[in-house]
Design a protein around this motif. Structure first.
Motif, PDB file in Angstrom:
ATOM      1  N   ALA A 114       0.823  -1.212   0.000  1.00 48.39           N
ATOM      2  CA  ALA A 114       0.000   0.000   0.000  1.00 48.39           C
ATOM      3  C   ALA A 114       0.853   1.256   0.000  1.00 48.39           C
ATOM      4  O   ALA A 114       0.616   2.185  -0.774  1.00 48.39           O
ATOM      5  N   SER A 118       1.409   3.811  -3.206  1.00 46.07           N
ATOM      6  CA  SER A 118       1.035   5.223  -3.066  1.00 46.07           C
ATOM      7  C   SER A 118       2.161   6.128  -3.568  1.00 46.07           C
ATOM      8  O   SER A 118       1.927   7.080  -4.333  1.00 46.07           O
ATOM      9  N   VAL A 128      -1.866  11.910  -4.300  1.00 45.63           N
ATOM     10  CA  VAL A 128      -2.153  10.647  -3.622  1.00 45.63           C
ATOM     11  C   VAL A 128      -2.261  10.826  -2.111  1.00 45.63           C
ATOM     12  O   VAL A 128      -1.529  11.619  -1.505  1.00 45.63           O
ATOM     13  N   ILE A 130      -3.117   8.285   1.620  1.00 43.71           N
ATOM     14  CA  ILE A 130      -3.233   6.920   2.138  1.00 43.71           C
ATOM     15  C   ILE A 130      -3.945   6.962   3.489  1.00 43.71           C
ATOM     16  O   ILE A 130      -3.625   7.778   4.350  1.00 43.71           O
ATOM     17  N   GLN A 140       1.277   2.391   9.067  1.00 40.88           N
ATOM     18  CA  GLN A 140       1.718   3.429   8.130  1.00 40.88           C
ATOM     19  C   GLN A 140       2.483   4.581   8.798  1.00 40.88           C
ATOM     20  O   GLN A 140       3.448   5.084   8.219  1.00 40.88           O
ATOM     21  N   ILE A 167       2.851  12.550   0.155  1.00 39.65           N
ATOM     22  CA  ILE A 167       1.492  12.012   0.138  1.00 39.65           C
ATOM     23  C   ILE A 167       0.750  12.414   1.419  1.00 39.65           C
ATOM     24  O   ILE A 167       1.360  12.616   2.469  1.00 39.65           O
ATOM     25  N   TYR A 207      -6.019   9.713  -6.192  1.00 41.76           N
ATOM     26  CA  TYR A 207      -6.182   8.379  -5.623  1.00 41.76           C
ATOM     27  C   TYR A 207      -6.013   8.431  -4.107  1.00 41.76           C
ATOM     28  O   TYR A 207      -5.059   9.027  -3.598  1.00 41.76           O
ATOM     29  N   LEU A 208      -6.938   7.793  -3.403  1.00 41.19           N
ATOM     30  CA  LEU A 208      -6.784   7.556  -1.976  1.00 41.19           C
ATOM     31  C   LEU A 208      -6.621   6.051  -1.797  1.00 41.19           C
ATOM     32  O   LEU A 208      -7.523   5.269  -2.126  1.00 41.19           O
ATOM     33  N   ILE A 209      -5.459   5.655  -1.312  1.00 39.50           N
ATOM     34  CA  ILE A 209      -5.178   4.245  -1.069  1.00 39.50           C
ATOM     35  C   ILE A 209      -5.616   3.901   0.350  1.00 39.50           C
ATOM     36  O   ILE A 209      -5.210   4.575   1.307  1.00 39.50           O
ATOM     37  N   ASP A 211      -5.451   1.130   3.211  1.00 36.72           N
ATOM     38  CA  ASP A 211      -4.803  -0.079   3.710  1.00 36.72           C
ATOM     39  C   ASP A 211      -5.776  -0.755   4.674  1.00 36.72           C
ATOM     40  O   ASP A 211      -5.862  -0.406   5.844  1.00 36.72           O
TER      41      ASP A 211
END
Length: 361
Positions: A114, A118, A128, A130, A140, A167, A207-209, A211
């Protein structure tokens, strides 16, 4: 047929290398002008692949030069679009696409994938963020080197995401003591995650990742139903036991109508730190076979390499460490494939139509 139509037809046939996706759509061609001295083409692509710009321009040039020998000028830009989410849910404010990173079991490298995905998307020109949704074991903050920091609020209602290596980041790990166990039942976990997701002031993300926690129980299913997800990536190792659980994770997303972007096979080989010898200590070809069984893409395979662990322990993930070009390239290729697959999904058109109000006079 005019030369413009010939060029357009050929552009629409170009496949992205390593895929069967025709990545140039008719609406991607913003300008196509042919005069006596040059062909001027402006193309806007709806995925992130900044580092592939020269390669893409080369593909276009090769195709167009077969139609005409005059000078070719290409302007290439990237603009990620918002795509559809599950029925009944609406996209999150400030976020174009949410990508869920999931695994059927823990210990397969989901969080490692993840964070490096990112950062790889960021290096391709995307904005981006996360969200560390692993409530019971948030990792993270440590992986990104910001475990001692705390989020702030400018308006007293929402939280500002922290920034690490470019990010935007949010995690329950910022809000609780690192040694405090999260002894919470499912409803409290899902409520907390929704709060973290919706009350974080995400700033214009492509984009939002997310996890996700490992597993496929009630918590994961509830989250998959409540979070407006564009697509999901399943992380597994080649080991048979891990693959059994990964298949359950894939089927879970299918049940809630979340598209599967692809599979990432982690720890595919072990690399000896002394001699560099590679061997398949967890089995071989499991991820590829799973991708064939479910007709989804194998986005990439990563080795079990000690440097990946060392870099994460130091808060500097592989993609930004500059110390392992081979592994960084694998993550970069996974990022481009992910962005390309997301771009091939149906775009969200909810915000393109005017609001219709019916009044009774």
């Amino acid at each position: 047929m005019s030369i413009e139509k010939k060029i357009t037809a050929e552009l629409l046939r170009i496949k992205f290398p390593g895929s069967d996706i025709s990545f140039i759509k008719e609406k991607s061609i913003k300008k196509l002008e042919v005069n006596d001295t040059a062909i001027n083409i402006d193309i806007e692509l709806n995925f992130a692949a900044k580092k592939k710009s020269l390669m893409i321009q080369g593909l276009i040039t090769d195709v167009v030069s077969q139609i005409s020998a005059i000078k070719i000028n290409i302007s290439l830009t990237f603009n990620v679009k918002s795509h559809k989410v599950q029925q009944g849910l609406t996209p999150l404010k400030g976020v174009k696409n949410i990508i869920a990173i999931a695994s059927g079991k823990g210990g397969v490298g989901k969080s490692t994938t993840a964070v490096n995905l990112s950062l790889a998307l960021l290096s391709e020109g995307a904005r981006v963020g996360i969200l560390d949704a692993d409530i019971y074991g948030p990792s993270q903050p440590k992986m990104l080197g910001i475990s001692q920091e705390k989020p702030t609020s400018k308006d007293g209602k929402s939280m500002e995401p922290l920034i690490a290596h470019g990010i935007q980041v949010m995690s329950i790990g910022f809000l609780v003591d690192q040694e405090t166990p999260m002894v919470w039942r499912g409803p409290m976990v899902t409520s907390t995650l929704e709060q973290l997701l919706k009350e974080t002031k995400w700033d214009d993300l492509d984009y939002l990742i997310i996890d996700l926690p490992p597993g496929t129980g009630d918590i994961q299913l509830t989250l998959a139903q409540k979070i407006p997800v564009t697509g999901a990536i399943i992380v597994t190792t080649p080991q048979d036991i891990a693959l059994l659980d990964a298949r359950k994770g894939l089927k879970m997303f299918e049940k809630v109508n979340v598209p599967i972007v692809g599979i990432v096979e982690n720890m595919s080989t072990h690399i000896c730190s002394n001699c560099g010898h590679e061997e398949h200590i967890f089995g071989e070809g499991g991820g590829l076979q799973m991708s064939k069984d479910y007709d989804v893409d194998l986005l990439g395979s990563l080795p079990l390499d000690i440097t990946i662990r060392e870099q994460l322990d130091n808060g500097i993930p592989t993609v930004v460490s500059g110390k392992n070009d081979k592994i960084t390239k694998i993550y970069s290729d996974i990022a481009v494939k992910t962005s390309l697959k997301i771009a091939a999904l149906n775009e969200d058109s909810a915000n393109k139509f005017p609001k219709i109000v019916i009044e009774r006079n």
